[in-house]
Design a protein around this motif. Sequence first.
Motif, PDB file in Angstrom:
ATOM      1  N   THR A 167       0.841  -1.195   0.000  1.00 20.94           N
ATOM      2  CA  THR A 167       0.000   0.000   0.000  1.00 20.94           C
ATOM      3  C   THR A 167       0.879   1.249   0.000  1.00 20.94           C
ATOM      4  N   THR A 168       0.267   2.360  -0.303  1.00 22.94           N
ATOM      5  CA  THR A 168       0.959   3.643  -0.268  1.00 22.94           C
ATOM      6  C   THR A 168       1.633   3.880   1.080  1.00 22.94           C
ATOM      7  N   SER A 191      16.480   3.028  -4.650  1.00 25.03           N
ATOM      8  CA  SER A 191      15.228   2.315  -4.415  1.00 25.03           C
ATOM      9  C   SER A 191      15.112   1.187  -5.436  1.00 25.03           C
ATOM     10  N   LEU A 192      14.917  -0.041  -4.945  1.00 23.75           N
ATOM     11  CA  LEU A 192      14.924  -1.218  -5.810  1.00 23.75           C
ATOM     12  C   LEU A 192      13.539  -1.857  -5.886  1.00 23.75           C
ATOM     13  N   GLU A 193      13.151  -2.264  -7.089  1.00 30.78           N
ATOM     14  CA  GLU A 193      11.882  -2.958  -7.308  1.00 30.78           C
ATOM     15  C   GLU A 193      11.940  -3.646  -8.672  1.00 30.78           C
ATOM     16  N   LYS A 194      10.833  -4.233  -9.079  1.00 27.44           N
ATOM     17  CA  LYS A 194      10.698  -4.826 -10.411  1.00 27.44           C
ATOM     18  C   LYS A 194       9.467  -4.233 -11.082  1.00 27.44           C
ATOM     19  N   GLY A 195       9.468  -2.905 -11.181  1.00 29.20           N
ATOM     20  CA  GLY A 195       8.330  -2.203 -11.756  1.00 29.20           C
ATOM     21  C   GLY A 195       8.126  -2.475 -13.232  1.00 29.20           C
ATOM     22  N   ASN A 196       9.106  -3.109 -13.883  1.00 34.53           N
ATOM     23  CA  ASN A 196       8.943  -3.425 -15.303  1.00 34.53           C
ATOM     24  C   ASN A 196       8.011  -4.610 -15.533  1.00 34.53           C
ATOM     25  N   GLY A 201       5.635  -3.315  -7.898  1.00 34.59           N
ATOM     26  CA  GLY A 201       6.897  -2.611  -8.093  1.00 34.59           C
ATOM     27  C   GLY A 201       6.716  -1.254  -8.730  1.00 34.59           C
ATOM     28  N   LEU A 202       5.775  -1.165  -9.657  1.00 32.06           N
ATOM     29  CA  LEU A 202       5.476   0.119 -10.282  1.00 32.06           C
ATOM     30  C   LEU A 202       4.926   1.099  -9.250  1.00 32.06           C
ATOM     31  N   LEU A 203       4.010   0.624  -8.402  1.00 36.75           N
ATOM     32  CA  LEU A 203       3.484   1.469  -7.330  1.00 36.75           C
ATOM     33  C   LEU A 203       4.606   1.898  -6.399  1.00 36.75           C
ATOM     34  N   TRP A 204       5.514   0.975  -6.060  1.00 38.64           N
ATOM     35  CA  TRP A 204       6.662   1.284  -5.196  1.00 38.64           C
ATOM     36  C   TRP A 204       7.452   2.464  -5.780  1.00 38.64           C
ATOM     37  N   ARG A 205       7.785   2.368  -7.064  1.00 37.80           N
ATOM     38  CA  ARG A 205       8.578   3.430  -7.700  1.00 37.80           C
ATOM     39  C   ARG A 205       7.819   4.757  -7.683  1.00 37.80           C
ATOM     40  N   GLN A 206       6.526   4.736  -7.975  1.00 33.01           N
ATOM     41  CA  GLN A 206       5.737   5.963  -8.009  1.00 33.01           C
ATOM     42  C   GLN A 206       5.658   6.627  -6.634  1.00 33.01           C
TER      43      GLN A 206
END
Length: 370
Positions: A167-168, A191-196, A201-206
């Motif tokens: 969640t946010t 900041s690391l994620e797999k937003g691709n 992961g996309l939410l994490w990056r945003q």
Amino acid sequence: MPANKKLLVLPGDGIGPEVMRQVRRVIDWMDRKRGVSFDITEGLVGGAAIDAHGVPLTDETLAAAMASDAVLLGAVGGPKWDKVAFDKRPEAGLLTLRKELALFANLRPATVFDALVDASTLKPEIVKGLDIMFVRELTGGIYFGEPRGIEDMGNGERRGVNTQTYTTTEIRRVAAVAFELARKRGNKVHSLEKGNVMESGLLWRQEVTRLHQEEYSDVELHHMLADNAAMQLVRNPRQFDVIVTDNLFGDILSDEAAMMTGSLGMLPSASLGAADANGNRKAMYEPIHGTAPDIAGKDLANPCAMLLSFAMALRYSFDRAEEAGMIEASIQRVLSGGMRTADIMAPGMARCSTTVMGDSILRELDKLSA
């Protein structure tokens, strides 16, 4: 510091009691020489609690943890308890503590002591001076998401399900911890994620980007895919200062970084909750090594990670940065003098036991306080 600061000590299983014994000696030293004292309660967790009470964490021990200013934990688990029910395994006690104390931010430093540069499997010029702080989200993600479980699909086919969810609020609060730490270090966050490939992961990056723009624009922020980060950690680890990432990636990548330092026996961790109105946080401190059942009870374990975990407790829970620094400096001095437990042994060094390592560190503390 008032003597009523409450510290819960949970030695746990395997080598946990042995390394915790050395911490108790340093705590006694702090009381005698520095006037830093605690109201200490000791309890059982993990396999030790299963043996004594049939559960990995009793309600009484959990209540003691909730009432404490900080918890020191040794290690839990071991082959002795491999056949207990999944929800009653020793590690369930640790997970319950993290959940009930709402410890959402796991701090795991990956630091290479100068005396141990050659112990790393990477070239000395790659790891010398390495000092990375991992901030791993600890209470969300795939380890806790629902639905989860193993289901029978019929015809001999089964399916295992785990759900990655964030969640946010969960993302922003752990990112804030990373940004605050960076301000006191190199002022840089990856900041690391797999937003691709993952919406979580996309939410994490945003959300990390939005928080950065709103409150931490003075901190240098880089986004990196977690698989690329795994490669970069062994290619050029000194590009990193503070790394923030989710529960799963943080678990895996911080272990990778840990082995770059030469030994799991040298690395501490802190798990922090949210700050209350007075700035106090629930917190638990533990070494990242396991229970090492093969050497348990033999006085062979390296106590440094447990001692460094106590140093983190002094720094983050009790505002005693000077005493924390004394422990860290004493360990550095002992290592520079050639003293080694088996896990960090090298040619030309003096091999020692757990107890002798503790003796040596206490002698260095005496010198520093003279």
